[in-house]
Design an enzyme around this catalytic site. Structure first.
Site, PDB file in Angstrom:
ATOM      1  N   HIS A  68     -12.287  12.885  23.477  1.00 43.67           N
ATOM      2  CA  HIS A  68     -13.623  12.396  23.775  1.00 43.67           C
ATOM      3  C   HIS A  68     -13.885  11.103  23.015  1.00 43.67           C
ATOM      4  O   HIS A  68     -13.249  10.828  21.992  1.00 43.67           O
ATOM      5  CB  HIS A  68     -14.663  13.450  23.406  1.00 43.67           C
ATOM      6  CG  HIS A  68     -14.667  14.613  24.346  1.00 43.67           C
ATOM      7  ND1 HIS A  68     -15.601  15.620  24.261  1.00 43.67           N
ATOM      8  CD2 HIS A  68     -13.870  14.926  25.391  1.00 43.67           C
ATOM      9  CE1 HIS A  68     -15.373  16.496  25.222  1.00 43.67           C
ATOM     10  NE2 HIS A  68     -14.322  16.102  25.913  1.00 43.67           N
ATOM     11  N   GLU A 124     -16.324  10.337  21.140  1.00 48.45           N
ATOM     12  CA  GLU A 124     -16.759  10.619  19.778  1.00 48.45           C
ATOM     13  C   GLU A 124     -15.563  10.921  18.873  1.00 48.45           C
ATOM     14  O   GLU A 124     -15.533  10.508  17.718  1.00 48.45           O
ATOM     15  CB  GLU A 124     -17.715  11.829  19.758  1.00 48.45           C
ATOM     16  CG  GLU A 124     -18.955  11.648  20.606  1.00 48.45           C
ATOM     17  CD  GLU A 124     -18.804  12.153  22.036  1.00 48.45           C
ATOM     18  OE1 GLU A 124     -19.818  12.534  22.633  1.00 48.45           O
ATOM     19  OE2 GLU A 124     -17.664  12.164  22.558  1.00 48.45           O
TER      20      GLU A 124
END
Length: 153
Positions: free
Chosen positions: A84, A86
């Site tokens: 991801h 993040e």
């Protein structure tokens, strides 16, 4: 000196979310393009987007396992080639020796529960998002950890 009455500067939130939107254009996920920008003291520390780890083939090049298995969004994150945005922003900061403590994350979508746990342990103090994500547990974790999450259009 003349004032330019037609020029409107974006707020800092708008600016960093626009940068996150630009970063998301590098994403190689076939389902959702996500970009993340880590900021402290109005300075960009690192960026990340979702896609396969360096050196591995991207879903763009082969196929999306999650699509093939018809896995709904927000479920079974382990069945994915990609990291991801993040996760990648935290890994980029780590790779270059940049502390994430007390920073603000600007991200195009709300983090999932896995990313929320990582962001909590990375010392992120606030998360600014442009859009949601179907993972209620993530919101619960962030509230419990007292990490401020704001949605900005």
């Amino acid at each position: 000196m003349k004032k330019n009455l037609t020029h409107v500067r974006p707020t800092w939130d708008e600016y960093f979310l626009e940068v996150a939107g630009l970063v998301s254009k590098r994403a190689t996920c076939l389902r959702r393009k996500v970009g993340a920008v880590l900021v402290r003291d109005k300075k960009i520390l690192a960026t990340g987007y979702n896609g396969a780890p360096s050196g591995l083939k991207h879903c763009l090049d082969i196929e999306c396992i999650r699509e093939k298995l018809k896995i709904p969004s927000g479920q079974r994150h382990e069945l994915c080639r990609g990291l991801h945005a993040e996760q990648n922003v935290l890994l980029q900061a780590a790779l270059h020796g940049t502390s994430t403590k007390e920073s603000v994350l600007y991200v195009t979508n709300q983090p999932c529960s896995i990313c929320a746990k990582m962001l909590i342990n990375a010392g992120i103090r606030e998360i600014v998002i442009a859009d949601g994500y179907p993972d209620e547990m993530a919101g619960k974790f962030l509230r419990e950890a007292k990490i401020k999450i704001r949605k900005v259009k």
